[in-house]
Design a protein around this motif. Structure first.
Motif, PDB file in Angstrom:
ATOM      1  N   ARG A 162       0.805  -1.224   0.000  1.00 40.96           N
ATOM      2  CA  ARG A 162       0.000   0.000   0.000  1.00 40.96           C
ATOM      3  C   ARG A 162       0.836   1.271   0.000  1.00 40.96           C
ATOM      4  N   LYS A 163       2.143   1.151   0.031  1.00 40.02           N
ATOM      5  CA  LYS A 163       3.000   2.340   0.115  1.00 40.02           C
ATOM      6  C   LYS A 163       3.249   3.005  -1.228  1.00 40.02           C
ATOM      7  N   THR A 164       2.953   2.328  -2.328  1.00 40.78           N
ATOM      8  CA  THR A 164       3.213   2.915  -3.646  1.00 40.78           C
ATOM      9  C   THR A 164       1.993   3.689  -4.131  1.00 40.78           C
ATOM     10  N   PRO A 165       2.184   4.688  -4.980  1.00 42.05           N
ATOM     11  CA  PRO A 165       1.037   5.432  -5.528  1.00 42.05           C
ATOM     12  C   PRO A 165       0.134   4.554  -6.380  1.00 42.05           C
ATOM     13  N   SER A 166       0.704   3.584  -7.084  1.00 45.27           N
ATOM     14  CA  SER A 166      -0.083   2.690  -7.924  1.00 45.27           C
ATOM     15  C   SER A 166      -0.852   1.695  -7.062  1.00 45.27           C
ATOM     16  N   PRO A 167      -2.117   1.398  -7.406  1.00 48.49           N
ATOM     17  CA  PRO A 167      -2.873   0.417  -6.634  1.00 48.49           C
ATOM     18  C   PRO A 167      -2.436  -1.018  -6.903  1.00 48.49           C
ATOM     19  N   ASN A 168      -1.580  -1.230  -7.900  1.00 47.91           N
ATOM     20  CA  ASN A 168      -1.224  -2.597  -8.301  1.00 47.91           C
ATOM     21  C   ASN A 168       0.261  -2.909  -8.259  1.00 47.91           C
ATOM     22  N   SER A 169       1.107  -2.003  -8.761  1.00 48.33           N
ATOM     23  CA  SER A 169       2.520  -2.338  -8.897  1.00 48.33           C
ATOM     24  C   SER A 169       3.191  -2.614  -7.560  1.00 48.33           C
ATOM     25  N   GLY A 170       2.675  -2.031  -6.491  1.00 43.90           N
ATOM     26  CA  GLY A 170       3.264  -2.255  -5.182  1.00 43.90           C
ATOM     27  C   GLY A 170       3.177  -3.691  -4.717  1.00 43.90           C
ATOM     28  N   TRP A 171       2.207  -4.443  -5.196  1.00 40.26           N
ATOM     29  CA  TRP A 171       2.031  -5.822  -4.725  1.00 40.26           C
ATOM     30  C   TRP A 171       3.171  -6.739  -5.144  1.00 40.26           C
ATOM     31  N   PRO A 172       3.452  -6.893  -6.438  1.00 40.85           N
ATOM     32  CA  PRO A 172       4.593  -7.760  -6.781  1.00 40.85           C
ATOM     33  C   PRO A 172       5.926  -7.194  -6.309  1.00 40.85           C
TER      34      PRO A 172
END
Length: 313
Positions: free
Chosen positions: A238-248
């Protein structure tokens, strides 16, 4: 169900097709031509007209991608014996995913760093859109690992996920949406044009289509690496601005035990160690294991889809 496996085998043996024959290259050229007419060369205030024009253009191009890919798939199944048609669809699926090229380009970053820091930065610039001129060697490695993790979803897991659900049209639509996001989905200036409004639809469309696959990718990274705690993964993602790229990316950071981040934007696994020379190769091995794990998972999903189609037909 053999199509994803065949596509990945072709990818391993032959790599990418020539640019004149590559459907993703065709998509990129079409997006470039349309984008040059839609995005202004200077920043503008709220521009909903440009937003809706770009959205309509995106939908029109997406419709072409869907129609062509569906027609090709239908022709294969109607004109060829079932076994041969399945092989043909697997070959056609290959250009819509790219693991070998991603792995090779990422590993080449560490090789280039062994020559010099400027060489490492130059190789990294082939993978990322951020400014690499001021990155240290550690930051270059971090960015390479992040790129591998993020594109493991964009270039492998997500196309296979949408293929399992919707066949060749699903994979083609996803690759179109992801390419459009890469070219249009910027909140400011890029390539001499202002994308704040012209690129907003493309960015949101990619977010929607990547939502589930990104979390599957993170789960697979955690599974093949072992020892990644779910609570930590969710918190870091959840720390990245993107809702998706932070997961992988968060899953890879935790799996390797390293700190990853984009200067001034986010830091993942901040208590991790600095990325070292072996971590890029370790990330590539984890990525390879995820690709292998994807085959039975997507075959299971595709079988479930076929079962439901038969049950409710």
């Amino acid at each position: 169900m053999a199509a994803p496996l065949l596509a990945l085998l072709v990818d391993r043996w032959l790599g990418e097709p020539p640019a004149p024959l590559h459907p993703v290259v065709w998509m990129g050229r079409a997006l470039q031509r349309v984008g040059d007419r839609l995005a202004p060369q200077i920043p503008v205030a709220q521009d909903f007209k440009r937003f809706w024009l770009a959205a309509l253009a995106w939908c029109a191009l997406a419709a072409i991608v869907l129609i062509v890919s569906l027609a090709v798939q239908q022709l294969a199944w109607r004109l060829l014996p079932p076994a041969v048609a399945g092989l043909a669809v697997g070959v056609l699926l290959k250009p819509l995913l790219a693991w070998r090229m991603l792995r090779d380009e990422v590993l080449a970053v560490e090789v280039a760093l062994g020559q010099s820091l400027p060489a490492g930065r130059a190789q990294l610039a082939r993978l990322v859109s951020r400014d690499v001129s001021a990155l240290s060697a550690v930051q270059v490695r971090e960015s390479a690992v992040e790129s591998l993790a993020e594109n493991l979803n964009d270039s492998v897991v997500a196309p296979l996920f949408w293929f399992a659900l919707l066949g060749l049209p699903g994979a083609a639509l996803y690759r179109f949406a992801n390419t459009a996001d890469a070219m249009w989905g910027y909140p400011g200036m890029r390539g001499g044009r202002y994308w704040q409004w012209a690129g907003k639809w493309a960015a949101r469309a990619d977010d929607v289509l990547s939502w589930v696959p990104a979390r599957i990718t993170a789960a697979l990274v955690a599974l093949v690496a072992g020892g990644v705690r779910l609570r930590a993964l969710v918190r870091q993602a959840r720390k990245t601005p993107s809702p998706n790229s932070g997961w992988p990316m968060a899953a890879m950071a935790l799996a390797l035990g390293v700190r990853l981040g984009k200067p001034g934007v986010y830091t993942l696994h901040g208590h991790g160690r600095r990325a070292g020379p072996l971590d890029v190769r370790r990330a590539a091995r984890i990525g390879q294991a995820v690709v292998v794990a994807c085959v039975p998972l997507m075959a299971l999903l595709q079988g479930l889809v076929w079962w439901m189609e038969g049950k409710f037909a």
